[in-house]
Design a protein around this motif. Structure first.
Motif, mmCIF file in Angstrom:
data_model
loop_
_atom_site.group_PDB
_atom_site.id
_atom_site.type_symbol
_atom_site.label_atom_id
_atom_site.label_comp_id
_atom_site.label_asym_id
_atom_site.label_seq_id
_atom_site.Cartn_x
_atom_site.Cartn_y
_atom_site.Cartn_z
ATOM 1 N N UNK A 256 22.913 -1.736 0.870
ATOM 2 C CA UNK A 256 21.576 -2.188 0.498
ATOM 3 C C UNK A 256 20.584 -1.427 1.370
ATOM 4 N N UNK A 257 19.699 -0.694 0.709
ATOM 5 C CA UNK A 257 18.845 0.252 1.444
ATOM 6 C C UNK A 257 17.375 0.016 1.112
ATOM 7 N N UNK B 229 0.791 -1.226 0.000
ATOM 8 C CA UNK B 229 0.000 0.000 0.000
ATOM 9 C C UNK B 229 0.819 1.271 0.000
ATOM 10 N N UNK B 230 2.128 1.160 -0.180
ATOM 11 C CA UNK B 230 3.015 2.331 -0.160
ATOM 12 C C UNK B 230 3.851 2.404 -1.430
ATOM 13 N N UNK B 231 4.714 3.408 -1.487
ATOM 14 C CA UNK B 231 5.776 3.485 -2.480
ATOM 15 C C UNK B 231 7.044 2.983 -1.796
ATOM 16 N N UNK B 232 7.440 1.739 -2.101
ATOM 17 C CA UNK B 232 8.586 1.103 -1.439
ATOM 18 C C UNK B 232 9.531 0.532 -2.500
ATOM 19 N N UNK B 233 10.822 0.709 -2.300
ATOM 20 C CA UNK B 233 11.786 0.149 -3.244
ATOM 21 C C UNK B 233 13.111 -0.127 -2.554
ATOM 22 N N UNK B 234 13.894 -1.007 -3.180
ATOM 23 C CA UNK B 234 15.252 -1.282 -2.725
ATOM 24 C C UNK B 234 16.216 -0.459 -3.570
ATOM 25 N N UNK C 7 12.020 -2.375 8.446
ATOM 26 C CA UNK C 7 13.029 -2.050 7.436
ATOM 27 C C UNK C 7 14.060 -3.176 7.352
ATOM 28 N N UNK C 8 14.535 -3.603 8.516
ATOM 29 C CA UNK C 8 15.630 -4.567 8.538
ATOM 30 C C UNK C 8 15.179 -5.941 8.062
ATOM 31 N N UNK C 9 13.932 -6.301 8.326
ATOM 32 C CA UNK C 9 13.417 -7.573 7.817
ATOM 33 C C UNK C 9 13.347 -7.550 6.293
ATOM 34 N N UNK C 10 12.974 -6.401 5.733
ATOM 35 C CA UNK C 10 12.907 -6.273 4.269
ATOM 36 C C UNK C 10 14.304 -6.382 3.652
ATOM 37 N N UNK C 11 15.293 -5.777 4.297
ATOM 38 C CA UNK C 11 16.672 -5.884 3.804
ATOM 39 C C UNK C 11 17.147 -7.335 3.867
ATOM 40 N N UNK D 155 17.153 -13.245 -1.114
ATOM 41 C CA UNK D 155 16.690 -13.497 -2.474
ATOM 42 C C UNK D 155 17.807 -13.346 -3.510
ATOM 43 N N UNK D 156 18.890 -12.665 -3.133
ATOM 44 C CA UNK D 156 20.056 -12.579 -4.005
ATOM 45 C C UNK D 156 20.890 -13.859 -3.961
ATOM 46 N N UNK D 157 20.540 -14.754 -3.037
ATOM 47 C CA UNK D 157 21.282 -15.997 -2.879
ATOM 48 C C UNK D 157 22.389 -15.914 -1.851
ATOM 49 N N UNK D 158 22.364 -14.838 -1.050
ATOM 50 C CA UNK D 158 23.403 -14.642 -0.032
ATOM 51 C C UNK D 158 23.011 -15.403 1.228
ATOM 52 N N UNK D 159 23.916 -16.221 1.721
ATOM 53 C CA UNK D 159 23.662 -16.960 2.954
ATOM 54 C C UNK D 159 24.521 -16.467 4.115
#
Length: 379
Positions: free
Chosen positions: A208-209, A191-196, A223-227, A233-237
């Motif tokens: 990464x913001x 419901x917002x304007x959100x982007x990485x 915020x931190x959960x989204x990051x 999702x980039x495949x970083x473990x």
């Protein structure tokens, strides 16, 4: 009580740029200038990014620059054509060191680590009260943002560009150091304007913001959960967090300059120097500081410095839309960048286009939204 010709209340970006312009112009060597701020301005507390055509005066302190960037949403991903533009990044610590070295060469300029409590235009001069003492000056520049001013009115919407960013180092090579992520709207919008937003420094290191253009801030953990989700999702473990930054930048067409008095001028975000439609500050502050240094020589009243232009009105229409339909941000920015041609959009956002250039960018956006917003302002 010591008297100065000019005092800066707060020594953030706008104040430091203006003082630098005054110093390097050579026109204020006989004026006593004081900058007051509780912060030492020595740590890397922020980064500024801006697009610029060709070489620029800040190239010597750039940390990174790029000649393309990625734009993405749920429907498409494209590398933007910058033409002759570059996307440039300046770190706070490097900027502060450069400006302070320049100001140190001018004995008429003093920087004081102190907190400004209040100031008042007395007509003949300005009284400035700090935590420990009082000063007077002929003219005051205030860059201490007061959110109460725009919050108390209803005529102009007030949004925030708010974000948290992690500077991370990964074990796997997942970033393309030549291609930052300008806006990635493929994440849940809720419901917002959100982007990485991603600024890569190597294949394994980047900022990464998680950024929103909306009215209300989120709990930090959101915020931190989204990051964390984006990184996963980039495949970083496995990764290390080297640093964190957060901020909230006002996005509003509120007329801050109307509260200027003959001897007090509000500058920076406190004076409406932030680009209302994007939250970008560095380029605007750079331009306004140059104009202000020249204006001061005229000895005109501060109430005469700024007049709104047609770009102010364009920004207002966008903010009207986002205030009522915050979820439309992705569609609007996607329409602007869908063809991948970033240079005309950059020129428009820098307020350097002709009226025809304006119309070409505006006409690419969802027309119904802007027509409705225009009619709402006119009638």
């Amino acid at each position: 009580m010591k008297h100065y010709h000019y005092i800066f209340a707060g020594s953030g970006l706008a104040a430091l740029l203006t003082a630098y312009r005054m110093a390097t112009s050579g026109r204020f060597a006989d004026k006593q200038i004081l900058l007051i701020d509780p912060d030492t301005k020595t740590v890397n507390d922020r980064t500024w990014c801006f697009w610029e055509e060709g070489a620029g005066e800040w190239d010597s302190i750039l940390y990174r620059s790029w000649n393309t960037a990625l734009f993405a949403n749920d429907d498409f991903r494209t590398e933007l054509d910058f033409e002759d533009y570059r996307y440039k990044m300046v770190r706070g610590a490097d900027f502060y060191a450069f400006i302070k070295a320049a100001l140190d060469a001018h004995p008429n300029i003093t920087m004081l680590q102190e907190m400004v409590l209040s100031f008042k235009d007395l007509g003949t001069d300005v009284l400035v009260k700090t935590k420990n003492t009082e000063y007077t000056c002929d003219k005051l520049f205030n860059s201490i943002y007061c959110p109460t001013l725009p919050a108390l009115q209803k005529k102009y919407p007030v949004l925030q560009q708010h974000f948290i960013g992690w500077h991370i180092k990964t074990e796997q090579p997942v970033f393309n150091p030549a291609v930052p992520v300008f806006m990635d709207f493929s994440i849940p919008q809720k419901g917002n304007t959100r982007f990485m937003y991603v600024l890569p420094f190597s294949e394994t290191e980047a900022i990464v913001e998680y950024t929103l253009f909306s009215k209300d801030l989120l709990p930090q953990q959101e915020y931190e959960a989204a990051i964390q989700e984006y990184i996963a999702n980039l495949g970083v473990t496995h990764y290390e967090i080297l640093d964190k930054e957060k901020g909230s930048i006002p996005m509003t067409s509120y007329k801050f300059w109307e509260v200027n008095s003959p001897n007090i001028m509000h500058i920076g975000s406190a004076g409406g120097w932030t680009k209302a439609s994007t939250g970008y500050t560095f380029k605007n502050a750079n331009r306004f500081s140059q104009q202000l240094a020249g204006f001061l020589v005229s000895d005109k009243s501060f109430t005469e410095f700024y007049k709104p232009n047609r770009f102010w009105f364009y920004d207002l229409l966008l903010l009207d839309i986002l205030a009522k339909h915050n979820e439309k941000g992705s569609a609007i920015f996607s329409a602007m960048f869908r063809k991948g041609k970033a240079a005309p959009v950059f020129k428009f956002l820098d307020e350097e286009t002709s009226l025809w250039g304006d119309l070409k960018v505006i006409w690419s956006c969802p027309k119904g939204l802007f027509i409705k917003a225009l009619l709402g302002r006119l009638f």
